[in-house]
Write a protein that holds these residues in place. Structure first.
Motif, PDB file in Angstrom:
ATOM      1  N   UNK A 184       0.886  -1.351   0.020  1.00 50.33           N
ATOM      2  CA  UNK A 184      -0.072  -0.110  -0.049  1.00 50.33           C
ATOM      3  C   UNK A 184       1.117   1.225   0.052  1.00 50.33           C
ATOM      4  N   UNK A 185       1.919   1.279   0.781  1.00 53.53           N
ATOM      5  CA  UNK A 185       2.769   2.347   0.792  1.00 53.53           C
ATOM      6  C   UNK A 185       3.365   2.743  -0.359  1.00 53.53           C
ATOM      7  N   UNK A 186       3.917   1.636  -1.132  1.00 50.88           N
ATOM      8  CA  UNK A 186       4.401   1.778  -2.394  1.00 50.88           C
ATOM      9  C   UNK A 186       3.443   2.251  -3.579  1.00 50.88           C
ATOM     10  N   UNK A 187       2.289   1.887  -3.487  1.00 47.81           N
ATOM     11  CA  UNK A 187       1.228   2.089  -4.444  1.00 47.81           C
ATOM     12  C   UNK A 187       0.734   3.466  -4.112  1.00 47.81           C
ATOM     13  N   UNK A 188       0.894   4.131  -2.872  1.00 50.15           N
ATOM     14  CA  UNK A 188       0.529   5.750  -2.826  1.00 50.15           C
ATOM     15  C   UNK A 188       1.962   6.365  -2.791  1.00 50.15           C
ATOM     16  N   UNK A 189       2.771   5.702  -2.920  1.00 50.60           N
ATOM     17  CA  UNK A 189       4.239   6.586  -2.756  1.00 50.60           C
ATOM     18  C   UNK A 189       4.365   7.324  -1.445  1.00 50.60           C
ATOM     19  N   UNK A 190       4.113   6.606  -0.395  1.00 48.54           N
ATOM     20  CA  UNK A 190       4.441   7.270   0.938  1.00 48.54           C
ATOM     21  C   UNK A 190       5.542   6.530   1.573  1.00 48.54           C
ATOM     22  N   UNK A 191       6.483   7.162   2.434  1.00 53.76           N
ATOM     23  CA  UNK A 191       7.645   6.512   2.753  1.00 53.76           C
ATOM     24  C   UNK A 191       6.926   5.403   3.957  1.00 53.76           C
ATOM     25  N   UNK A 192       7.558   4.306   4.151  1.00 49.86           N
ATOM     26  CA  UNK A 192       7.238   3.595   5.037  1.00 49.86           C
ATOM     27  C   UNK A 192       7.989   3.074   6.218  1.00 49.86           C
ATOM     28  N   UNK A 193       7.432   2.904   7.552  1.00 47.50           N
ATOM     29  CA  UNK A 193       8.370   2.378   8.701  1.00 47.50           C
ATOM     30  C   UNK A 193       7.711   1.285   8.896  1.00 47.50           C
ATOM     31  N   UNK A 194       8.790   0.272   9.096  1.00 48.53           N
ATOM     32  CA  UNK A 194       8.328  -1.104   9.580  1.00 48.53           C
ATOM     33  C   UNK A 194       8.603  -1.430  10.791  1.00 48.53           C
ATOM     34  N   UNK A 195       7.451  -2.097  11.397  1.00 49.08           N
ATOM     35  CA  UNK A 195       7.356  -2.357  12.917  1.00 49.08           C
ATOM     36  C   UNK A 195       7.239  -3.891  13.199  1.00 49.08           C
ATOM     37  N   UNK A 196       8.227  -4.684  13.443  1.00 49.50           N
ATOM     38  CA  UNK A 196       8.037  -6.037  13.229  1.00 49.50           C
ATOM     39  C   UNK A 196       9.077  -6.789  14.415  1.00 49.50           C
ATOM     40  N   UNK A 197       8.964  -8.127  14.619  1.00 51.26           N
ATOM     41  CA  UNK A 197       9.826  -8.797  15.337  1.00 51.26           C
ATOM     42  C   UNK A 197      10.729  -9.289  14.188  1.00 51.26           C
ATOM     43  N   UNK A 198      10.484 -10.123  13.224  1.00 51.72           N
ATOM     44  CA  UNK A 198      11.426 -10.138  12.113  1.00 51.72           C
ATOM     45  C   UNK A 198      10.884 -10.907  11.078  1.00 51.72           C
ATOM     46  N   UNK A 199      11.584 -11.071   9.849  1.00 52.52           N
ATOM     47  CA  UNK A 199      10.787 -11.516   8.658  1.00 52.52           C
ATOM     48  C   UNK A 199      11.300 -12.995   8.499  1.00 52.52           C
ATOM     49  N   UNK A 200      10.342 -14.066   8.017  1.00 57.32           N
ATOM     50  CA  UNK A 200      10.911 -15.452   7.792  1.00 57.32           C
ATOM     51  C   UNK A 200      11.643 -15.194   6.531  1.00 57.32           C
ATOM     52  N   UNK A 201      12.507 -16.209   6.250  1.00 61.75           N
ATOM     53  CA  UNK A 201      13.312 -16.321   4.804  1.00 61.75           C
ATOM     54  C   UNK A 201      14.074 -15.243   4.662  1.00 61.75           C
TER      55      UNK A 201
END
Ligand SMILES: *[C@@H]1O[C@H](CO)[C@@H](O)[C@H](O)[C@H]1NC(C)=O
Ligand SMILES: *[C@@H]1O[C@H](CO)[C@@H](O)[C@H](O)[C@H]1NC(C)=O
Length: 310
Positions: A160-177
Motif C-alpha cells: 500500500x505504501x509503495x502504491x500510494x508513494x508514501x515512505x514506510x516505517x516497518x515495525x516487526x519482530x522479524x521476517x521469515x526467509x
C-alpha cells in the motif's frame, strides 16, 4: 574565547530555530496498517505515543479481525472482506494446544505449515479487499499521509505504501526467509548467525553449520506460498514486475521488536533500530500454571528443576 562565544551563540540560534520549527514540523499524519493478533498490541502502544506527541493516526483494518478495535487516540477505517466472522474465527483460533504438543518434528512441521498456509490465504484475501477497494484507496490517497507505519510480516501495508508513494516505517519482530536482511542488504553470514528453528547458537560445529544452511530451504516453500500473492498484487497495481525484496527495500526505517539480550548479536544496518522494550509496555503477572507450561515446553526437564530451586 571569542570563538567559544560565537560557537555558543550559533548553537543557541540553532536550538531556538528547532524550538520554533519543532512544533510545526512534529505533527504528522500517520497511516497505520497493522498486522492481526498480538502484533497489534505492541503497535497500539506506539500509536498511542504518536497521538500523545500531537500526530494524527488513521488505522486501516478489515471489518472482521481479532484485536483491532476503535479507540480515542486514532481514527479507524475498516473495509469489507470476502469472508464471515465464523470462517475467520475457525481459521485463526485453530488449536492453540498444538504449540505445546510434543509431536515428532516432521509431523509438527507439516501441521504448522498447513495451518500457516490457511491463515496466509485469509490475509491475502483481506489485503486484496483493501488494495482493490477503489473508494478507500481514493480516500487514503487524498489524505496526503506523511508516513505508513506497518508490520511487514504480511507485506500488505508495504505494498500500500509503495502504491500510494508514501515512505514506510516497518515495525516487526522479524521476517521469515531472511527477507528483512535481504531487503536491507544487511550482511548475514551462515557461519555465526543461527537460522530460525535450528536451535543453533552463534558458535556452531561443522554439522550445525550444515543444518544452518539446510533449514532455511524448508521455510522458503512457505514464504513462496504465503507471500507471492503480494508480489502479484503489487505488480498488477504498479503495472510492472515487482519483487517482494523491492517492495520491502522501500522501508525507510525498520523498528525491530527485539533485543540482543534475547537474540544473538549480528551485523545490522543504520536504518535498523531495536525497540524490544516495547513488548513490556503492557505487562501482567503470569499465572504459575501458565509459566510452568511454557517453561516445560521450551526447556528440558533438568533445567526446569533448576528453575524451581531458585
Ligand atoms: C485449511 O482449510 C481447509 C478449508 O478451509 C480446511 O478443510 C482444513 O482443515 C484447514 N487445515 C488446517 C490445518 O487448518
Ligand atoms: C493519488 O493521487 C495522485 C494525484 O492526484 C495521482 O496522480 C495518483 O495516481 C493517485 N494514486 C493512486 C494509487 O490512486
Amino acid at each position: 574565547m571569542a570563538l567559544g562565544l560565537q560557537l555558543r551563540r550559533q548553537v543557541l540560534a540553532g536550538l531556538l530555530l528547532c524550538l520554533c520549527v519543532g512544533r510545526w514540523a512534529e505533527a504528522g499524519k500517520v497511516l497505520v496498517v497493522p498486522m492481526e493478533g498480538s502484533h497489534w498490541l505492541s503497535m497500539r502502544e506506539a500509536v498511542r505515543e504518536l497521538h500523545a506527541r500531537g500526530h494524527q493516526a488513521v488505522v486501516v483494518a478489515p471489518e472482521v479481525n481479532l484485536h483491532i478495535k476503535a479507540d480515542d487516540f486514532f481514527t479507524m477505517k475498516t473495509y469489507a472482506i470476502p469472508y464471515t466472522r465464523d470462517e475467520f474465527d475457525s481459521i485463526m483460533k485453530g488449536r492453540p494446544d498444538e504449540f505445546f504438543e510434543r509431536a515428532r518434528f516432521l509431523t509438527w512441521f507439516l501441521e504448522t505449515m498447513a495451518t500457516l498456509k490457511n491463515v496466509s490465504l485469509f490475509f491475502a484475501r483481506s489485503c486484496e479487499a483493501l488494495l482493490y477497494n477503489k473508494d478507500l484507496i481514493r480516500d487514503l490517497n487524498a489524505s496526503s499521509f506523511d508516513v505508513v507505519l506497518t508490520d511487514p510480516v504480511y507485506p500488505c501495508g508495504a505494498v500500500l505504501a509503495k502504491y500510494l508513494s508514501i515512505p514506510a516505517v516497518f515495525f516487526l519482530r522479524f521476517l521469515p526467509c531472511d527477507l528483512d536482511v535481504e531487503s536491507t542488504a544487511c550482511p548475514n553470514p551462515f557461519s555465526y548467525i543461527p537460522r530460525l528453528l535450528t536451535m543453533n547458537s552463534d558458535r556452531m560445529t561443522f554439522f550445525q553449520r550444515v543444518k544452518n544452511m539446510l533449514y532455511p530451504l524448508g521455510l522458503k516453500y512457505i514464504c513462496q506460498v504465503s507471500l507471492t500473492p503480494y508480489e502479484r498484487m503489487a505488480s498488477e497495481l504498479l503495472q510492472r514486475e515487482v519483487s517482494l525484496v523491492e517492495i520491502l527495500a522501500s522501508g525507510s526505517v525498520w523498528l525491530f521488536r527485539g533485543d540482543f539480550v534475547m537474540d544473538y548479536p549480528r551485523p545490522i544496518m543504520p536504518n535498523m533500530v531495536f525497540i524490544g522494550g516495547i513488548n513490556c509496555a503492557n505487562k501482567k503477572p503470569l499465572s504459575q500454571v501458565c509459566t510452568a507450561a511454557f517453561v516445560q515446553s521450551v526447556f528440558p526437564v533438568e533445567h526446569v528443576l533448576f528453575f524451581k530451586k531458585q
